[in-house]
Scaffold this motif. Structure first.
Motif, mmCIF file in Angstrom:
data_model
loop_
_atom_site.group_PDB
_atom_site.id
_atom_site.type_symbol
_atom_site.label_atom_id
_atom_site.label_comp_id
_atom_site.label_asym_id
_atom_site.label_seq_id
_atom_site.Cartn_x
_atom_site.Cartn_y
_atom_site.Cartn_z
ATOM 1 N N GLN A 58 -3.168 1.635 -4.678
ATOM 2 C CA GLN A 58 -2.890 0.273 -4.465
ATOM 3 C C GLN A 58 -2.847 -0.416 -6.015
ATOM 4 O O GLN A 58 -3.787 -0.312 -6.719
ATOM 5 C CB GLN A 58 -3.735 -0.556 -3.542
ATOM 6 C CG GLN A 58 -3.431 -1.867 -3.181
ATOM 7 C CD GLN A 58 -4.342 -2.391 -2.142
ATOM 8 O OE1 GLN A 58 -4.337 -1.643 -0.988
ATOM 9 N NE2 GLN A 58 -4.736 -3.563 -2.377
ATOM 10 N N ASN A 79 -3.956 7.208 -1.354
ATOM 11 C CA ASN A 79 -3.671 5.736 -1.119
ATOM 12 C C ASN A 79 -3.857 4.892 -1.975
ATOM 13 O O ASN A 79 -4.922 4.780 -2.711
ATOM 14 C CB ASN A 79 -4.561 5.008 0.191
ATOM 15 C CG ASN A 79 -4.474 5.765 1.285
ATOM 16 O OD1 ASN A 79 -3.425 5.897 1.954
ATOM 17 N ND2 ASN A 79 -5.398 6.373 1.947
ATOM 18 N N SER A 82 1.199 4.943 0.704
ATOM 19 C CA SER A 82 0.591 6.319 1.066
ATOM 20 C C SER A 82 1.329 7.372 0.801
ATOM 21 O O SER A 82 2.396 7.642 1.264
ATOM 22 C CB SER A 82 0.371 6.089 2.817
ATOM 23 O OG SER A 82 -0.248 5.006 3.147
ATOM 24 N N LEU A 117 0.959 -1.119 -0.094
ATOM 25 C CA LEU A 117 -0.219 -0.072 0.080
ATOM 26 C C LEU A 117 0.876 1.278 -0.043
ATOM 27 O O LEU A 117 1.813 1.358 0.802
ATOM 28 C CB LEU A 117 -0.838 0.177 1.288
ATOM 29 C CG LEU A 117 -1.928 1.299 1.403
ATOM 30 C CD1 LEU A 117 -2.924 1.059 0.204
ATOM 31 C CD2 LEU A 117 -2.502 0.931 2.806
ATOM 32 N N ASP A 162 -10.607 9.139 -0.622
ATOM 33 C CA ASP A 162 -9.401 9.889 -0.850
ATOM 34 C C ASP A 162 -9.931 10.652 -2.340
ATOM 35 O O ASP A 162 -9.240 11.925 -2.196
ATOM 36 C CB ASP A 162 -8.158 8.856 -1.078
ATOM 37 C CG ASP A 162 -7.648 8.321 -0.002
ATOM 38 O OD1 ASP A 162 -8.242 8.456 1.010
ATOM 39 O OD2 ASP A 162 -6.510 7.512 -0.271
#
Length: 560
Positions: free
Chosen positions: A25, A23, A12, A10, A40
């Motif tokens: 991914q 975030n 950040s 992940l 987000d």
């Protein structure tokens, strides 16, 4: 095409210039894509549109469902409050007074429905501003522009064509379609059929014409599509497939109301000039743009009608005459800081807004700012710009569409999917080092973009950004991603063959001497041996003209 390195962790990523985190991914359903939580995306949008004016603009474009709109009739107690106000300050008798030449498609009922669709038009102000006065001024301003856009323009003393002796400002809404055009004629199809975001969002229908219709002469497919989305819950195809509705239904006046309420960054909405919600920026003030009817001309057609060179031009002169006649008749008070003209204004299209910090923009565009801490250096964000794009900052959901490149308007944008919640994060996967690299070999002549991987001297490298001719082993714009660089191994010289006895040098032939370069001169006719062959000198060879074959200095001969 972006090719991103997938990190099974992940990420950040927080931008120093923003107050939100992203975030990002890898997408488990798409090996070349990414997922971002909706929270987000929404936080990023809120941060970028924190100025209260964005809420004001969006509020002005809120609409009533068409089913409720079509129940509006003059005099009904059930009419929306803004319609009841419009009926009070501009009753049907006034409508008749200003539309005695109007086309039959324009009616008072349709006028009230056009207002009812947009509750902000003739809406309630709770901060001390006079709601009725703003409503009346909005209607009168609209009619001044109707008289220019679709009016009769017949002189009062032309009794043949104007037997009632109507003032020109009483001759609004004569035309419902652009002169010279009729339904069934394809036309105004500039840009239709192209492979671009405008056609993906607002696809032209076969055989349809997008010429001017309605009180403000709505034109071109991108305007029909955008207006259709507002009128039909986001469905652009209704009016693209049937543009005639803008002439033959209450949309003929609703299209003008929509234009009145919609900002065209950096132009403000006409309503917010009239009600003074808008505050001119420093650049606008320097360009002579402020309050008054003149700024509404600049909003509508400033490039053609505003500026010193257009001071005496017919269109702006007409608009100003119509506004002054109407405002005088309806006793609209003019404030000291208002100007009816725009000849002293710089047209909006020629304003230089570079570096301006007090101008708000209303469209989203992909943000290509490089982010070293995000996959491929991509921002995964959109930014506000002052020109039309596929995505509006005033339309709910358009920021998310921009980030996901919904209409494919950003070339080489990553594949992005917005999810409600991120799944569990897998532990980092350490790949086995490839033997000699498992990517294409680096080529000095090939152009590489950020994220592309190559093999060089047995190691694997990934481009950080665009590169051509940069040795990967030297660092930027390349980074090592696996293996230690393998330097080329010099070739091993073979050992000489084993000879139990030293070779016996043969004696030179009779009359010949052994050639030794650089040690002695020879004369023409001298016979020498070299590399097991015999040569006779000619043309005075020098001490470095080694004989190897017949040439200018030597002839090869028999050694007998």
């Amino acid at each position: 095409m972006f090719k991103f390195r997938h990190l099974a962790i992940l990420l950040s990523c927080a931008l120093a210039t923003n107050s939100f985190a992203m975030n990002i991914q890898p997408d488990p359903n798409n090996p070349s894509g990414y997922v971002i939580p909706r929270a987000d995306i929404e936080a990023a949008e809120r941060a970028k549109t924190a100025d209260p004016m964005y809420d004001t603009w969006a509020k002005a474009l809120e609409t009533l469902p068409n089913q409720q709109v079509e129940a509006i009739l003059p005099g009904l107690a059930s009419n929306p409050s803004n319609v009841i106000r419009a009926e009070r300050v501009f009753p049907e008798t006034e409508w008749i007074y200003l539309t005695q030449m109007a086309a039959s498609e324009y009616t008072y009922t349709r006028f009230l429905r056009a207002i009812g669709k947009f509750p902000a038009f003739c809406g309630e102000y709770t901060d001390g501003r006079d709601s009725d006065a703003i409503c009346k001024r909005s209607i009168v301003t609209s009619f001044a522009h109707f008289a220019q856009e679709t009016g009769g323009h017949i002189a009062i003393d032309n009794t043949w064509d104007n037997p009632k002796g109507l003032e020109e400002w009483q001759q609004a809404l004569v035309h419902v379609r652009e002169m010279g055009w009729s339904e069934g004629q394809p036309g105004y199809t500039t840009g239709c059929g192209q492979n671009d975001w405008q056609n993906k969002r607002w696809p032209c229908a076969e055989g349809q014409g997008y010429f001017g219709r309605g009180a403000k002469q709505l034109s071109y497919h991108f305007n029909y599509g955008a207006f259709s989305e507002v009128m039909f819950d986001g469905d652009a195809t209704v009016l693209l497939n049937n543009p005639g509705l803008v002439a033959d239904s209450w949309l003929n006046l609703a299209s003008a109301t929509w234009f009145f309420l919609t900002p065209q960054s950096p132009k403000p909405a006409m309503l917010h000039v009239i009600d003074r919600t808008w505050k001119p920026s420093q650049r606008e003030t320097e360009a002579g743009i402020g309050y008054g009817f003149g700024t509404t001309i600049n909003i509508i057609n400033g490039g053609i009608e505003c500026g010193e060179q257009n001071k005496d031009k017919g269109q702006p002169v007409n608009r100003i005459r119509y506004w002054e006649g109407l405002s005088d008749y309806y006793q609209i008070s003019i404030q000291p800081d208002e100007k009816n003209t725009c000849w002293q204004q710089k047209p909006y299209g020629s304003l230089n807004l570079n570096g301006a910090t007090d101008v708000l923009y209303t469209n989203w565009e992909g943000d290509w700012t490089y982010h070293a801490d995000r996959p491929g250096g991509v921002s995964f964000e959109c930014k506000l710009v002052g020109y039309q794009t596929a995505y509006s900052a005033l339309v709910k959901g358009d920021y998310e569409k921009c980030v996901t490149n919904f209409y494919e308007s950003h070339a080489n944008w990553p594949n992005v999917r917005v999810v409600e919640q991120l799944g569990p994060v897998d532990p980092p996967i350490v790949p086995e080092p490839p033997v000699g690299g498992n990517y294409p070999a680096w080529n000095i002549n090939t152009e590489y973009t950020g994220g592309e991987k190559v093999t060089y001297n047995g190691a694997s490298y990934e481009a950080k950004w665009w590169s051509q001719g940069n040795d990967p082993s030297k660092g930027d714009p390349w980074k090592l991603i696996s293996d230690t660089p393998v330097n080329p191994v010099p070739p091993v010289e073979p050992e000489p063959p084993f000879n139990p006895e030293p070779p016996v040098e043969p004696l030179p032939p009779t009359g010949a001497t052994q050639w030794i370069a650089g040690q002695r001169n020879v004369n023409n006719g001298d016979k020498v041996t070299n590399i097991g062959k015999c040569f006779i000198a000619k043309n005075n060879p020098g001490v470095w003209d080694t004989p190897t074959s017949t040439n200018w200095f030597w002839d090869e001969v028999s050694c007998k």
